[in-house]
Design a protein around this motif. Sequence first.
Motif, PDB file in Angstrom:
ATOM      1  N   ALA A 214       0.409  -1.202  -0.218  1.00 26.02           N
ATOM      2  CA  ALA A 214       0.093   0.168  -0.134  1.00 26.02           C
ATOM      3  C   ALA A 214       1.279   0.716  -0.037  1.00 26.02           C
ATOM      4  N   ILE A 215       1.702   0.856   0.543  1.00 31.86           N
ATOM      5  CA  ILE A 215       3.165   2.017   0.503  1.00 31.86           C
ATOM      6  C   ILE A 215       3.777   2.037  -0.846  1.00 31.86           C
ATOM      7  N   GLU A 216       3.940   1.729  -1.283  1.00 39.30           N
ATOM      8  CA  GLU A 216       4.400   1.580  -3.175  1.00 39.30           C
ATOM      9  C   GLU A 216       3.227   1.492  -3.537  1.00 39.30           C
ATOM     10  N   LEU A 217       2.223   2.177  -3.099  1.00 36.89           N
ATOM     11  CA  LEU A 217       0.990   2.304  -3.982  1.00 36.89           C
ATOM     12  C   LEU A 217       1.136   3.462  -3.920  1.00 36.89           C
ATOM     13  N   PHE A 220      -1.610   5.889   1.935  1.00 36.78           N
ATOM     14  CA  PHE A 220      -0.917   5.983   2.901  1.00 36.78           C
ATOM     15  C   PHE A 220      -2.461   5.640   4.057  1.00 36.78           C
ATOM     16  N   ASP A 221      -3.903   6.060   3.462  1.00 35.39           N
ATOM     17  CA  ASP A 221      -4.914   5.739   4.663  1.00 35.39           C
ATOM     18  C   ASP A 221      -4.563   4.422   5.088  1.00 35.39           C
ATOM     19  N   LYS A 222      -4.103   3.300   3.499  1.00 37.42           N
ATOM     20  CA  LYS A 222      -5.040   2.050   4.126  1.00 37.42           C
ATOM     21  C   LYS A 222      -3.655   1.255   4.105  1.00 37.42           C
ATOM     22  N   ALA A 223      -2.364   2.099   4.133  1.00 36.48           N
ATOM     23  CA  ALA A 223      -1.695   1.324   5.019  1.00 36.48           C
ATOM     24  C   ALA A 223      -1.702   1.807   6.553  1.00 36.48           C
TER      25      ALA A 223
END
Length: 254
Positions: A214-217, A220-223
Amino acid sequence: MATYKKRGYKPKTKKEKVEVVEENSTTAEVFKSLDEGASKTEEWVVKNQKYIFGIIGAIAIVVLGFLGYNKFIAEPAQKEAMNEMYQAKKYFEEAVNGVESDSLYNMSLNGGEGKYGMLDIISEYSGTPAANLANYYAGMAYLNLKDYQNAITFLSDFSSNDKMLSPIAKGGIGDAFVQLEQLEEGLEYYDKAISANTNEFTTPMYLLKAARVAIELGSFDKASTYLNRITTEFSGSTEATQAEVLIGKVEASL
């Protein structure tokens, strides 16, 4: 208004005699109607008895065939398949725990010492629970051999409600997609691995992997959601320390 009349009662008046006649007539008509209905039913049964017996016979054949298939074909095939898979499973376990793992993973897939490999089990015993399990071993072997397309193919063919194998198989597909740089698909399968079963081993592992993707994508909220769940629900896990470090980075990005 109709009144109850005892058995043997004899009508006295003309009106009562008429009522008795009408009552007897109605009763006779009812019985006549029932007789006619029964006769028609009997006629239909006689006329269509070959059709009826054919249906009954077909149902009996299906039921007996199903029971016979399970007892005389499916069960023996499953037992034989599990016996044949023993050596391939042993190769796989040795590969996980030992050296020369690539060679052992290949032997697990293709067989050795005259014994079947997982690919043989899948081919020769298609449709059995053993072949289904062989799909799992084959997929994980290919994943470790870095053959990610085959890993996805075989793990996708594996189906199970097992509390450990199900999330690991879905997580394995996620790993393969990530290695192929298909991050969105990888995250999708990490989510499936997380939801497949909640436990102290697989859940924090795939939450952390999901957070990294998720961070790579840039999600950030999801991460943050993944990471906070680790620190809240699985604070005693090995992933919790890494999650705390990543939370700081994610909050800085937000």
